[in-house]
Design a protein around this motif. Structure first.
Motif, PDB file in Angstrom:
ATOM      1  N   LYS A  17       0.831  -1.208   0.000  1.00 20.77           N
ATOM      2  CA  LYS A  17       0.000   0.000   0.000  1.00 20.77           C
ATOM      3  C   LYS A  17       0.865   1.258   0.000  1.00 20.77           C
ATOM      4  O   LYS A  17       0.586   2.236  -0.676  1.00 20.77           O
ATOM      5  CB  LYS A  17      -0.900  -0.032   1.240  1.00 20.77           C
ATOM      6  N   THR A  18       1.991   1.193   0.744  1.00 25.35           N
ATOM      7  CA  THR A  18       2.889   2.351   0.820  1.00 25.35           C
ATOM      8  C   THR A  18       3.525   2.643  -0.538  1.00 25.35           C
ATOM      9  O   THR A  18       3.599   3.786  -0.978  1.00 25.35           O
ATOM     10  CB  THR A  18       4.007   2.093   1.853  1.00 25.35           C
ATOM     11  N   SER A  19       3.982   1.559  -1.216  1.00 28.81           N
ATOM     12  CA  SER A  19       4.625   1.726  -2.520  1.00 28.81           C
ATOM     13  C   SER A  19       3.659   2.292  -3.542  1.00 28.81           C
ATOM     14  O   SER A  19       4.009   3.152  -4.346  1.00 28.81           O
ATOM     15  CB  SER A  19       5.161   0.377  -3.010  1.00 28.81           C
ATOM     16  N   PHE A  20       2.402   1.810  -3.513  1.00 26.25           N
ATOM     17  CA  PHE A  20       1.409   2.307  -4.463  1.00 26.25           C
ATOM     18  C   PHE A  20       1.156   3.792  -4.243  1.00 26.25           C
ATOM     19  O   PHE A  20       1.070   4.571  -5.186  1.00 26.25           O
ATOM     20  CB  PHE A  20       0.104   1.530  -4.303  1.00 26.25           C
ATOM     21  N   LYS A  21       1.088   4.188  -2.974  1.00 28.02           N
ATOM     22  CA  LYS A  21       0.870   5.600  -2.650  1.00 28.02           C
ATOM     23  C   LYS A  21       2.033   6.457  -3.142  1.00 28.02           C
ATOM     24  O   LYS A  21       1.851   7.523  -3.715  1.00 28.02           O
ATOM     25  CB  LYS A  21       0.702   5.749  -1.138  1.00 28.02           C
ATOM     26  N   THR A  22       3.277   5.937  -2.973  1.00 28.61           N
ATOM     27  CA  THR A  22       4.471   6.673  -3.394  1.00 28.61           C
ATOM     28  C   THR A  22       4.504   6.839  -4.905  1.00 28.61           C
ATOM     29  O   THR A  22       4.828   7.901  -5.422  1.00 28.61           O
ATOM     30  CB  THR A  22       5.735   5.942  -2.924  1.00 28.61           C
ATOM     31  N   THR A  23       4.143   5.752  -5.631  1.00 30.47           N
ATOM     32  CA  THR A  23       4.090   5.813  -7.089  1.00 30.47           C
ATOM     33  C   THR A  23       3.111   6.871  -7.547  1.00 30.47           C
ATOM     34  O   THR A  23       3.396   7.678  -8.430  1.00 30.47           O
ATOM     35  CB  THR A  23       3.689   4.436  -7.670  1.00 30.47           C
ATOM     36  N   ALA A  24       1.931   6.863  -6.919  1.00 25.54           N
ATOM     37  CA  ALA A  24       0.899   7.832  -7.280  1.00 25.54           C
ATOM     38  C   ALA A  24       1.375   9.246  -6.990  1.00 25.54           C
ATOM     39  O   ALA A  24       1.107  10.177  -7.742  1.00 25.54           O
ATOM     40  CB  ALA A  24      -0.392   7.524  -6.531  1.00 25.54           C
ATOM     41  N   GLU A  25       2.114   9.424  -5.900  1.00 26.00           N
ATOM     42  CA  GLU A  25       2.597  10.755  -5.540  1.00 26.00           C
ATOM     43  C   GLU A  25       3.556  11.295  -6.606  1.00 26.00           C
ATOM     44  O   GLU A  25       3.468  12.451  -6.997  1.00 26.00           O
ATOM     45  CB  GLU A  25       3.292  10.701  -4.169  1.00 26.00           C
ATOM     46  N   TRP A  26       4.512  10.453  -7.063  1.00 24.92           N
ATOM     47  CA  TRP A  26       5.463  10.911  -8.080  1.00 24.92           C
ATOM     48  C   TRP A  26       4.744  11.224  -9.385  1.00 24.92           C
ATOM     49  O   TRP A  26       5.021  12.234 -10.029  1.00 24.92           O
ATOM     50  CB  TRP A  26       6.534   9.848  -8.308  1.00 24.92           C
ATOM     51  N   LYS A  27       3.824  10.368  -9.762  1.00 26.51           N
ATOM     52  CA  LYS A  27       3.096  10.536 -11.014  1.00 26.51           C
ATOM     53  C   LYS A  27       2.225  11.788 -10.993  1.00 26.51           C
ATOM     54  O   LYS A  27       2.069  12.469 -12.009  1.00 26.51           O
ATOM     55  CB  LYS A  27       2.250   9.287 -11.261  1.00 26.51           C
ATOM     56  N   ASN A  28       1.668  12.089  -9.826  1.00 25.51           N
ATOM     57  CA  ASN A  28       0.699  13.188  -9.736  1.00 25.51           C
ATOM     58  C   ASN A  28       1.290  14.487  -9.194  1.00 25.51           C
ATOM     59  O   ASN A  28       0.547  15.398  -8.832  1.00 25.51           O
ATOM     60  CB  ASN A  28      -0.481  12.762  -8.841  1.00 25.51           C
ATOM     61  N   LEU A  29       2.621  14.564  -9.124  1.00 26.79           N
ATOM     62  CA  LEU A  29       3.230  15.823  -8.683  1.00 26.79           C
ATOM     63  C   LEU A  29       2.845  16.947  -9.646  1.00 26.79           C
ATOM     64  O   LEU A  29       2.753  16.748 -10.853  1.00 26.79           O
ATOM     65  CB  LEU A  29       4.751  15.698  -8.644  1.00 26.79           C
ATOM     66  N   ASN A  30       2.632  18.121  -9.097  1.00 24.51           N
ATOM     67  CA  ASN A  30       2.284  19.287  -9.923  1.00 24.51           C
ATOM     68  C   ASN A  30       3.576  19.865 -10.498  1.00 24.51           C
ATOM     69  O   ASN A  30       4.166  20.790  -9.956  1.00 24.51           O
ATOM     70  CB  ASN A  30       1.547  20.333  -9.074  1.00 24.51           C
ATOM     71  N   TRP A  31       4.023  19.267 -11.626  1.00 26.96           N
ATOM     72  CA  TRP A  31       5.316  19.636 -12.200  1.00 26.96           C
ATOM     73  C   TRP A  31       5.347  21.085 -12.670  1.00 26.96           C
ATOM     74  O   TRP A  31       6.377  21.759 -12.592  1.00 26.96           O
ATOM     75  CB  TRP A  31       5.658  18.704 -13.359  1.00 26.96           C
ATOM     76  N   ARG A  32       4.226  21.561 -13.156  1.00 28.06           N
ATOM     77  CA  ARG A  32       4.183  22.952 -13.626  1.00 28.06           C
ATOM     78  C   ARG A  32       4.462  23.915 -12.470  1.00 28.06           C
ATOM     79  O   ARG A  32       5.200  24.891 -12.616  1.00 28.06           O
ATOM     80  CB  ARG A  32       2.821  23.236 -14.249  1.00 28.06           C
ATOM     81  N   LYS A  33       3.888  23.609 -11.320  1.00 27.04           N
ATOM     82  CA  LYS A  33       4.102  24.459 -10.148  1.00 27.04           C
ATOM     83  C   LYS A  33       5.554  24.383  -9.687  1.00 27.04           C
ATOM     84  O   LYS A  33       6.170  25.406  -9.345  1.00 27.04           O
ATOM     85  CB  LYS A  33       3.169  23.999  -9.017  1.00 27.04           C
ATOM     86  N   LEU A  34       6.136  23.169  -9.721  1.00 20.95           N
ATOM     87  CA  LEU A  34       7.536  23.004  -9.312  1.00 20.95           C
ATOM     88  C   LEU A  34       8.476  23.751 -10.242  1.00 20.95           C
ATOM     89  O   LEU A  34       9.428  24.402  -9.792  1.00 20.95           O
ATOM     90  CB  LEU A  34       7.893  21.519  -9.283  1.00 20.95           C
ATOM     91  N   GLU A  35       8.218  23.667 -11.552  1.00 20.37           N
ATOM     92  CA  GLU A  35       9.053  24.381 -12.524  1.00 20.37           C
ATOM     93  C   GLU A  35       8.969  25.889 -12.318  1.00 20.37           C
ATOM     94  O   GLU A  35       9.971  26.600 -12.442  1.00 20.37           O
ATOM     95  CB  GLU A  35       8.611  24.017 -13.942  1.00 20.37           C
ATOM     96  N   ARG A  36       7.775  26.360 -12.007  1.00 19.59           N
ATOM     97  CA  ARG A  36       7.592  27.796 -11.789  1.00 19.59           C
ATOM     98  C   ARG A  36       8.382  28.258 -10.564  1.00 19.59           C
ATOM     99  O   ARG A  36       9.024  29.320 -10.583  1.00 19.59           O
ATOM    100  CB  ARG A  36       6.098  28.102 -11.616  1.00 19.59           C
TER     101      ARG A  36
END
Length: 559
Positions: free
Chosen positions: A3-22
């Motif tokens: 369950k932890t690994s699935f949550k971590t995968t989802a977190e990386w996939k769903n990071l708000n990359w546009r916000k991070l780049e900004r």
């Protein structure tokens, strides 16, 4: 998967990359402006903030594990790829500690020579840490770098260097020192480089650790006493820092700084450089002074690639003109009709930049090898293999005087294809062979497959030639002028026409993550409806995505 690994995968996939780049770009822009006004205290403070930020760490990991061309090349730890869980864990653990592991030695053959280029491949963690430090170091030095330094810098290309040479030679004849620095990456003096970087102690210690990390070559450890490891993310930036100041030094060799027309002018692309001046004595003086300037950094000019010539006439047995970055640059005597003018006065010569003979020869040899390797292959397979080679080469030379060269290349390839076709049907007459492989399209014979919508050989002459607009000297992607940089992206001759069309159609945005494309981003063309599901390759079924976005969408399509 837990369950932890699935949550971590989802977190990386769903990071708000546009916000991070900004967030990262805002800090880089502030570093650039602070460096421009000479505020060292503000630069150091902002750099520390950037290096410690989660946004910069996540982007650094994504760059080395998802974007970079060599993302699947392992270091000494054998790690070739990272899962989303490992990426997130690495981003959380990235920290400037002043330590580094040895690099893995890989020898790559240099084209057209028997020499080999030694690459030092860092571990995945060190690559990510180098990408993180580079995000903070590059804006500071982009504000300092000299205007005519073009190699390994964001949003600058060999076409900018070539166009600057054109501007220097279009109104006067000059003597030219055409030089190359011998083993530039391998011989840079570490202490001199660290002194030049002049950064705060923690980062200085980390950069020194990368320089002194050593290499593993077939299980044998070797110390690195000089040079920056080719293959590292930060190495090109360090090499540019080492050579910074050369242009200013040479420009002040003769005449006052305010009197530009009396100065020698240096134009550099990485370790290739040219110095131009109308007086041969000044050129000779510059050559000796350049040797003295390079010596403290542990560098020297390569004798076999250093020559002095004249732009219009033969000089000491050296032919007029010179080759640089695959171009031949030379002035030709001409009559009144084609003569260049200066202040209304006819100069009696014209300046022509063409593909160099050596590059034409290598290009045709490469196509010959492809044709030879496809002796028994279908016509469609041969065309599919040749077309990208022709398009890429033609695009590179589309901004210079190339029409005659393009026609020559098409003629030579036609002869090779005739020989390829005749060999397959040695018992048939010439008319049968031509009718089988060449079809009349719009009144011209074209090497094409017979089926409707099949493959047609792309001709060099189909590439239109166009004038290239050089990047403005004072510009940098970190200045925040997106109107200027977005307009330049679609006009780069190295960008294929299809990519430029999609950039314009998408208004510079990636439809998958909704972020703007930057000049340093790697882009790939994606089929909206995959070909495996019946999608076509027409423009309305294509979109331009970031490489990491393309990988994610392809994985979703496969599911």
């Amino acid at each position: 998967m837990s369950k932890t690994s699935f949550k971590t995968t989802a977190e990386w996939k769903n990071l708000n990359w546009r916000k991070l780049e900004r967030q990262v770009f805002k800090l880089q822009k502030r570093i650039y402006r602070a460096s421009q006004r000479g505020d060292v205290k503000a630069v150091r403070k902002l750099q520390k903030t950037l290096i410690n930020s989660w946004a910069a760490k996540a982007l650094a990991v994504r760059k080395v594990s998802q974007d970079n061309q060599g993302k699947r090349t392992a270091g000494i730890d054998g790690v070739k790829s990272l899962t989303p869980v490992q990426r997130l864990r690495m981003a959380e653990n990235l920290k400037v500690t002043g330590k580094s592991r040895a690099t893995r030695r890989v020898l790559l053959p240099k084209p057209n020579t028997n020499e080999k280029r030694p690459l030092g491949i860092p571990t995945m963690y060190d690559r990510a840490l180098q990408a993180l430090v580079k995000q903070a170091l590059e804006p500071e030095w982009e504000a300092k770098f000299e205007p005519n330094s073009y190699g390994f810098r964001p949003a600058r290309s060999c076409h900018d260097a070539r166009q600057q040479i054109f501007m220097e030679l279009c109104q006067t004849t000059k003597y030219i020192l055409d030089a190359d620095i011998a083993k530039c990456f391998d011989k840079i003096n570490h202490e001199e480089l660290l002194k030049k970087i002049d950064t705060y102690p923690t980062r200085r210690k980390q950069i020194k650790a990368w320089l002194k990390s050593g290499v593993m070559d077939n299980g044998t450890f070797e110390e690195t006493e000089a040079g920056t490891p080719q293959g590292g993310v930060i190495s090109p930036l360090l090499a540019n820092i080492a050579l910074h100041g050369m242009e200013t030094f040479i420009n002040n060799m003769a005449g006052k700084p305010s009197q530009r027309y009396t100065q020698p002018h240096l134009i550099r692309y990485a370790d290739d450089l040219v110095i131009m001046h109308k007086d041969i004595e000044v050129i000779l003086k510059c050559q000796e002074a350049l040797k003295q300037w390079l010596a403290p950094m542990g560098l020297e000019l390569k004798p076999s690639k250093t020559r002095i010539c004249h732009s219009l006439e033969e000089h000491n047995g050296e032919k007029a003109g010179f080759d640089l970055l695959g171009f031949n640059i030379r002035q030709y005597p001409t009559g009144k009709a084609k003569s260049l003018k200066c202040q209304g006065r006819l100069l009696g010569y014209t300046l022509a930049i063409k593909p160099s003979k050596e590059k034409v020869k290598l290009h045709l040899a490469k196509i010959k090898e492809v044709i030879k390797a496809h002796k028994a292959a279908p016509q469609a397979a041969l065309i599919k293999e040749i077309n990208p080679i022709i398009k890429g080469w033609s695009n590179y030379y589309s901004t210079v005087v190339s029409k005659k060269t393009f026609s020559y290349c098409d003629n030579m390839i036609w002869q090779k294809l005739r020989a390829w076709a005749n060999r397959r049907h040695s018992n048939k007459n010439a008319q049968f062979v031509v009718n089988k492989y060449w079809k009349t399209v719009e009144g011209r014979k074209k090497f094409t497959t017979k089926e409707e919508g099949g493959y047609t050989l792309f001709l060099h002459a189909n590439t239109p030639t166009k004038r290239f607009v050089k990047v403005q000297n004072s510009r940098s992607p970190y200045d925040g002028d997106w109107a200027y940089w977005s307009s330049r992206m679609g006009k780069n001759p190295l960008i294929p026409n299809k990519v430029a069309t999609l950039l314009k159609k998408q208004k510079g945005k990636c439809p998958h993550c909704n972020s703007y494309f930057k000049t340093t981003d790697l882009m790939e063309i994606d089929h909206i409806i995959p070909r495996s599901q019946g999608g076509t390759s027409k423009l309305d079924n294509l979109q331009l995505l970031h490489r990491h976005c393309h990988d994610t969408k392809t994985a979703m399509d496969m599911k």
